[in-house]
Design an enzyme around this catalytic site. Structure first.
Site, PDB file in Angstrom:
ATOM      1  N   ASP A 188     -15.836   6.198 -10.950  1.00 41.42           N
ATOM      2  CA  ASP A 188     -16.628   7.266 -10.319  1.00 41.42           C
ATOM      3  C   ASP A 188     -15.842   7.894  -9.161  1.00 41.42           C
ATOM      4  OD1 ASP A 188     -19.105   8.530  -9.016  1.00 41.42           O
ATOM      5  OD2 ASP A 188     -19.997   7.459 -10.686  1.00 41.42           O
TER       6      ASP A 188
ATOM      7  N   ASP B 257      -7.132   1.745  -2.578  1.00 43.53           N
ATOM      8  CA  ASP B 257      -8.298   1.999  -1.726  1.00 43.53           C
ATOM      9  C   ASP B 257      -9.314   2.900  -2.426  1.00 43.53           C
ATOM     10  OD1 ASP B 257     -10.147   2.484   0.198  1.00 43.53           O
ATOM     11  OD2 ASP B 257      -8.769   3.381   1.658  1.00 43.53           O
TER      12      ASP B 257
ATOM     13  N   HIS C  54     -21.319  10.092  -4.711  1.00 45.24           N
ATOM     14  CA  HIS C  54     -21.827   9.797  -6.052  1.00 45.24           C
ATOM     15  C   HIS C  54     -21.646   8.336  -6.462  1.00 45.24           C
ATOM     16  CE1 HIS C  54     -21.838  10.188 -10.546  1.00 45.24           C
ATOM     17  NE2 HIS C  54     -22.786  11.071 -10.292  1.00 45.24           N
TER      18      HIS C  54
ATOM     19  N   ASP D 157     -28.780   6.300 -26.707  1.00 44.37           N
ATOM     20  CA  ASP D 157     -29.329   4.984 -27.050  1.00 44.37           C
ATOM     21  C   ASP D 157     -30.600   4.623 -26.317  1.00 44.37           C
ATOM     22  OD1 ASP D 157     -27.127   4.149 -28.809  1.00 44.37           O
ATOM     23  OD2 ASP D 157     -25.940   4.257 -26.978  1.00 44.37           O
TER      24      ASP D 157
ATOM     25  N   SER E 128     -26.577  10.384 -14.335  1.00 47.56           N
ATOM     26  CA  SER E 128     -25.701   9.530 -13.506  1.00 47.56           C
ATOM     27  C   SER E 128     -26.478   8.415 -12.836  1.00 47.56           C
ATOM     28  CB  SER E 128     -25.053  10.357 -12.396  1.00 47.56           C
ATOM     29  OG  SER E 128     -23.942  11.059 -12.863  1.00 47.56           O
TER      30      SER E 128
END
Ligand code: CA
Length: 421
Positions: free
Chosen positions: A181, A229, A236, A371, A397
């Site tokens: 992400d 890092d 998000h 699914d 998300s």
């Protein structure tokens, strides 16, 4: 080999020595220099390609004549990242017009395809997070997705029944979930105690102690900067991480689906999105370092053989790939959204539902290609602006990490379970 780590860790180092990881010489401002190719936003100089098997191989001279050089290899055998040949590399740092870069890219794609050296050759698609931040009031019925008593006009029981699961297990610190992400604010008060800690790395000594290609990768990596890092600069990934495993009963307001879990941060998205090749680097890293669940709250681009191969490669290692279904209200059976629409057996594609168990109006759906549904509207969680910051976000998300959290609970209760079956 130091520290008794399995030989597989050496593999990643070997791959990174070939040009990615610490030894990357690519510019890192990829997201600001993109071009549009056949309706898709792509990286201006990177190309993903898979060499043919057998005796036929490409050497650096072959590639140079085709305008390219290998800048990275991956876990998937023969998959390579090709950048502009060294002679042209300087042009990237002083970009000309988009048309010029697009023409160069198209020329290289055509030469590589016609060389006969590759199974496939494709542009490096730009992908984006599948979240839609909202500014709803802090006090509005938060964490309804875990326990819905009908607050704020919701329907009692329209939740994931987390309290029932917690009667059986609240998770295990043996389970590593990678958040692929924008990174994770690993100093956040609700997350700091939940972060995966690389046992082979001595923090801050400037040494790649475990020889995996990344210096001081204590909590994960940043694939964009090729560093150890994974700090989040865009909220998000920190929001996603809180839903999976914000700490319980610790005096901080949030609690995740899994109370005991280890969250690994793999940053490849910035404010403008990220590249498919950097996503693949994150997938490879997470698998190498022992994550069994990968949360992928992002999507975009055309079908990528390279990404498809990498997800299947993770599946071969028994790793689950949870993917957001997308946020444009589309039926994925008719118009696929990648990576959630790949047919890989290890993918769970997740739609978003609201507090009344209805499909969110923005959520993608699809009887064949999606699914499961999970809470994804007005989801309260941690964000990256400070160690005590929270906000409500909407999106598939936010739905995907509810599923990743449940998968973590299942794996903690049944450590030998095959999550792919
Ligand atoms: Ca390392």
């Amino acid at each position: 080999m130091r520290g008794g780590f399995p030989p597989s860790h050496l593999l990643l180092r070997a791959l990174c020595l070939l040009g990615c990881g610490l030894f990357g010489i690519l510019p890192t401002n990829a997201q600001t220099n993109t071009v549009w190719l056949e309706g898709f936003e792509v990286h201006p100089t990177r190309i993903l390609a898979k060499l043919k098997g057998g005796e036929q191989t490409a050497n650096s001279t072959d590639l140079a004549t085709l305008g390219s050089r290998v800048s990275c290899q991956y876990r998937t055998p023969r998959l390579v990242l090709l950048d502009e040949a060294v002679a042209n590399a300087a042009a990237i740092t002083t970009p000309g017009g988009s048309d010029e870069r697009l023409t160069r890219l198209q020329t290289r794609l055509a030469s590589l395809k016609s060389s006969g050296l590759f199974e496939y050759v494709e542009p490096d698609y730009i992908v984006k997070s599948d979240a839609e931040p909202t500014d709803q009031a802090f006090q509005e019925g938060y964490l309804w997705g875990l326990r819905n008593l009908g607050q704020n006009g919701g329907t009692a029981g329209a939740d994931i029944s987390a309290t029932n699961a917690w009667d059986i297990t609240t998770g295990s610190t043996n389970v590593i979930v990678a958040v692929i992400d924008t990174g994770v604010r690993y100093t956040h008060k609700d997350l700091a105690s939940q972060m995966w800690v690389n046992p082979g790395e001595i923090p801050g000594n400037g040494v790649d102690d475990d020889d995996n290609g990344f210096i001081d990768d204590v909590h994960g990596i940043n694939a964009i900067s090729r560093s150890g890092d994974p700090m989040d600069d865009d909220d998000h990934g920190t929001h996603v991480s809180g839903t999976i495993g914000a700490a319980a009963n610790d005096g901080n307001p949030h609690v995740g689906v899994a109370w005991q879990v280890r969250i690994m941060g793999c940053k490849f998205l910035g404010p403008f999105g990220g590249t498919t090749s950097d996503a693949i680097m994150c997938i490879d890293y997470a698998v190498e370092m022992g994550a069994k669940i990968l949360n992928n709250s992002w999507g975009g681009g055309a079908f990528s053989f390279a990404l498809f191969d990498s997800i299947n490669n993770a599946g071969d290692a028994g790793v689950l790939f949870v993917a957001a279904a997308g946020n444009n209200g589309i039926n994925n059976d008719l118009q696929p959204h990648y990576p959630s629409s790949y047919t890989s057996e290890n993918i769970i594609a997740v739609a978003a539902t609201d507090r009344n168990d209805q499909l969110a109006d923005f959520s993608h759906y699809g009887l064949q290609s999606v699914d499961v549904g999970a809470p994804g509207v007005s989801i309260f969680s941690s964000i990256s602006t400070s160690d005590t910051a929270y906000d409500f976000f909407d999106g598939t998300s936010m739905a995907a990490p509810h599923v990743s959290g449940v998968a973590a609970l299942i794996l903690s209760e049944y450590p030998t379970a095959d999550l792919l079956s």
